[in-house]
Design an enzyme around this catalytic site. Sequence first.
Site, PDB file in Angstrom:
ATOM      1  N   HIS A   1      31.009  36.270  52.851  1.00 24.53           N
ATOM      2  CA  HIS A   1      30.047  37.036  51.807  1.00 24.53           C
ATOM      3  C   HIS A   1      29.771  35.871  50.510  1.00 24.53           C
ATOM      4  O   HIS A   1      30.596  34.911  50.289  1.00 24.53           O
ATOM      5  CB  HIS A   1      30.601  38.295  51.422  1.00 24.53           C
ATOM      6  CG  HIS A   1      31.784  38.329  50.693  1.00 24.53           C
ATOM      7  ND1 HIS A   1      32.097  38.014  49.597  1.00 24.53           N
ATOM      8  CD2 HIS A   1      32.991  38.745  51.322  1.00 24.53           C
ATOM      9  CE1 HIS A   1      33.397  38.323  49.080  1.00 24.53           C
ATOM     10  NE2 HIS A   1      33.783  38.707  50.525  1.00 24.53           N
TER      11      HIS A   1
ATOM     12  N   HIS B   1      40.942  34.251  44.403  1.00 26.32           N
ATOM     13  CA  HIS B   1      40.260  32.872  43.557  1.00 26.32           C
ATOM     14  C   HIS B   1      40.701  32.776  42.351  1.00 26.32           C
ATOM     15  O   HIS B   1      41.398  33.646  41.886  1.00 26.32           O
ATOM     16  CB  HIS B   1      38.713  33.361  43.421  1.00 26.32           C
ATOM     17  CG  HIS B   1      38.429  34.555  42.881  1.00 26.32           C
ATOM     18  ND1 HIS B   1      38.524  35.893  43.451  1.00 26.32           N
ATOM     19  CD2 HIS B   1      37.616  35.021  41.788  1.00 26.32           C
ATOM     20  CE1 HIS B   1      37.842  36.592  42.590  1.00 26.32           C
ATOM     21  NE2 HIS B   1      37.722  36.082  41.326  1.00 26.32           N
TER      22      HIS B   1
ATOM     23  N   GLU C   1      36.866  37.249  33.670  1.00 27.71           N
ATOM     24  CA  GLU C   1      36.451  38.435  34.349  1.00 27.71           C
ATOM     25  C   GLU C   1      37.066  39.819  33.605  1.00 27.71           C
ATOM     26  O   GLU C   1      38.271  40.037  33.735  1.00 27.71           O
ATOM     27  CB  GLU C   1      36.673  38.419  35.597  1.00 27.71           C
ATOM     28  CG  GLU C   1      36.235  37.212  36.375  1.00 27.71           C
ATOM     29  CD  GLU C   1      36.437  37.148  37.732  1.00 27.71           C
ATOM     30  OE1 GLU C   1      37.130  37.867  38.253  1.00 27.71           O
ATOM     31  OE2 GLU C   1      36.235  36.153  38.412  1.00 27.71           O
TER      32      GLU C   1
ATOM     33  N   HIS D   1      40.877  39.245  34.273  1.00 23.23           N
ATOM     34  CA  HIS D   1      41.274  38.137  35.038  1.00 23.23           C
ATOM     35  C   HIS D   1      40.738  37.046  34.267  1.00 23.23           C
ATOM     36  O   HIS D   1      39.630  36.855  34.393  1.00 23.23           O
ATOM     37  CB  HIS D   1      41.054  38.170  36.521  1.00 23.23           C
ATOM     38  CG  HIS D   1      41.721  39.429  37.142  1.00 23.23           C
ATOM     39  ND1 HIS D   1      40.808  40.354  37.397  1.00 23.23           N
ATOM     40  CD2 HIS D   1      42.691  39.707  37.359  1.00 23.23           C
ATOM     41  CE1 HIS D   1      41.641  41.486  37.942  1.00 23.23           C
ATOM     42  NE2 HIS D   1      42.897  41.081  37.915  1.00 23.23           N
TER      43      HIS D   1
ATOM     44  N   HIS E   1      43.591  35.448  41.045  1.00 23.98           N
ATOM     45  CA  HIS E   1      43.889  36.829  41.634  1.00 23.98           C
ATOM     46  C   HIS E   1      42.983  37.231  42.625  1.00 23.98           C
ATOM     47  O   HIS E   1      42.454  36.141  43.285  1.00 23.98           O
ATOM     48  CB  HIS E   1      43.041  37.810  40.407  1.00 23.98           C
ATOM     49  CG  HIS E   1      41.703  37.425  39.917  1.00 23.98           C
ATOM     50  ND1 HIS E   1      41.293  36.080  39.196  1.00 23.98           N
ATOM     51  CD2 HIS E   1      40.435  38.034  40.449  1.00 23.98           C
ATOM     52  CE1 HIS E   1      40.063  36.224  39.105  1.00 23.98           C
ATOM     53  NE2 HIS E   1      39.569  37.152  39.867  1.00 23.98           N
TER      54      HIS E   1
HETATM   55 FE   LIG Z   1      37.823  37.590  40.083  1.00 22.14          FE
END
Ligand SMILES: [Fe+2]
Length: 448
Positions: free
Chosen positions: A301, A344, A350, A374, A380
């Site tokens: 994705h 990632h 974020e 994050h 995370h």
């Molecule tokens: Fe993230």
Amino acid sequence: MTREIKRAESPMGTTPGYMPGFGNDFETEALPGALPSGQNSPQKCNYGLYAEQLSGTAFTAPRGQNERTWCYRIRPSVKHTGRFEKIDMPYWQSAPNIDPELISLGQYRWDPVPHTDAPLTFVTGMRTMTTAGDVNTQTGMAAHVYLANASMEDEYFFSADGELLVVPQEGLLRFHTELGTIDLAPKEIAILPRGMVYRVEVVEGPARGFVCENYGQKFDLPNRGPIGANCLANPRDFLTPVAAFEDREVPSTVTIKWCGQFHQTRIGHSPLDVVAWHGNYAPVKYDLNTYSPVGAILFDHPDPSIFTVLTAPSGQEGTANIDFVLFRERWMVAENTFRPPWYHKNVMSELMGNIYGQYDAKPQGFVPGGVSLHNCMLPHGPDAPAFEGASNAELAPVKLENTMSFMFETRFPQHLTAFAAREAPLQDDYIDCWDGIEKKFDGTPGEK
Ligand SMILES: [Fe+2]
């Protein structure tokens, strides 16, 4: 004194009280003939109105970004402020706000900030969670949770520090702005431009939601590249209110946020006195259910940027000051694919909020009204149950139902406020959600 609000008819008839389009050049009048035709600043305006320009960008900003609105109002704005006094608003913080006692480096998650018995308006109930960048250089943002159980009566507010992107989670708010009235419910968002005066009525409360305060360049629709001209957020689904005004003579206060500080001034009338206006600098609302997601239809994705609703550019191309990203109901159909977000580390930081339902990377713990953070370059990803579930699921087409979360993603590290670290309901055990992740590698080939 009764409050009478005169409102123009909707010119399109699509949604009463609103005009469709994103960044359009609108024109609207609440009284016939109030809007001058063919010019901005006639020698005398009809009804004895005053003409005034509100500039949201520098006069010389490029044409595609240049935003301003001409207002025809009962009094010029200079009559809507007097002398200022500073007031305390201890829970609404601005960047830079770096507390050396606090550790912003960490994966953080909070339960919903609880409502209080004390009366709080949309302004006094603003609770800053993180700040990023610098309000004085007009870069970065702040992320807030608002709690509101009281309407602003003869109390008005504007921020010179940035536009507010409002994401309700509970309750119904009505924003009475200089340019018109916006009703806002959960699953909708609104943008209140920098410098726009408004008061906020709690129609159904208590109300709670999230706010991204954008210090930088305004939110815009993202470029769609190969996606083409349609899908994601479509311009026609954005709604700007028709002109509405109050002719109200009562003692009133105007609170102004300016360079992170709060000031109050007293006047004898409502400043929401714009009878007619034209231009492209205006408040807007948007129904998140009209967002048309685009995603994987065979395998893997794309990056979560595929879900960008709005982007606020920074000076560096492709690196946003802020992206507003939406994770909503959608079909998952990819073959031979780990379907939730992968693990990632990201240069961007974020902050997520849950509007309703369950988020697919975190089946437990990230609840409606909750927030997670994050930060820049902090790893995370899915927790152990999400990883095991997605790794072993039968990959039939599945519709993700009952889910709507969002992300405020910024190029700047986000710093915790004292409220976020010490008063808000922080989940101390959030980092433990990755405890159950096992080492599967034993040096032998094959799926484990
Ligand atoms: Fe993230």
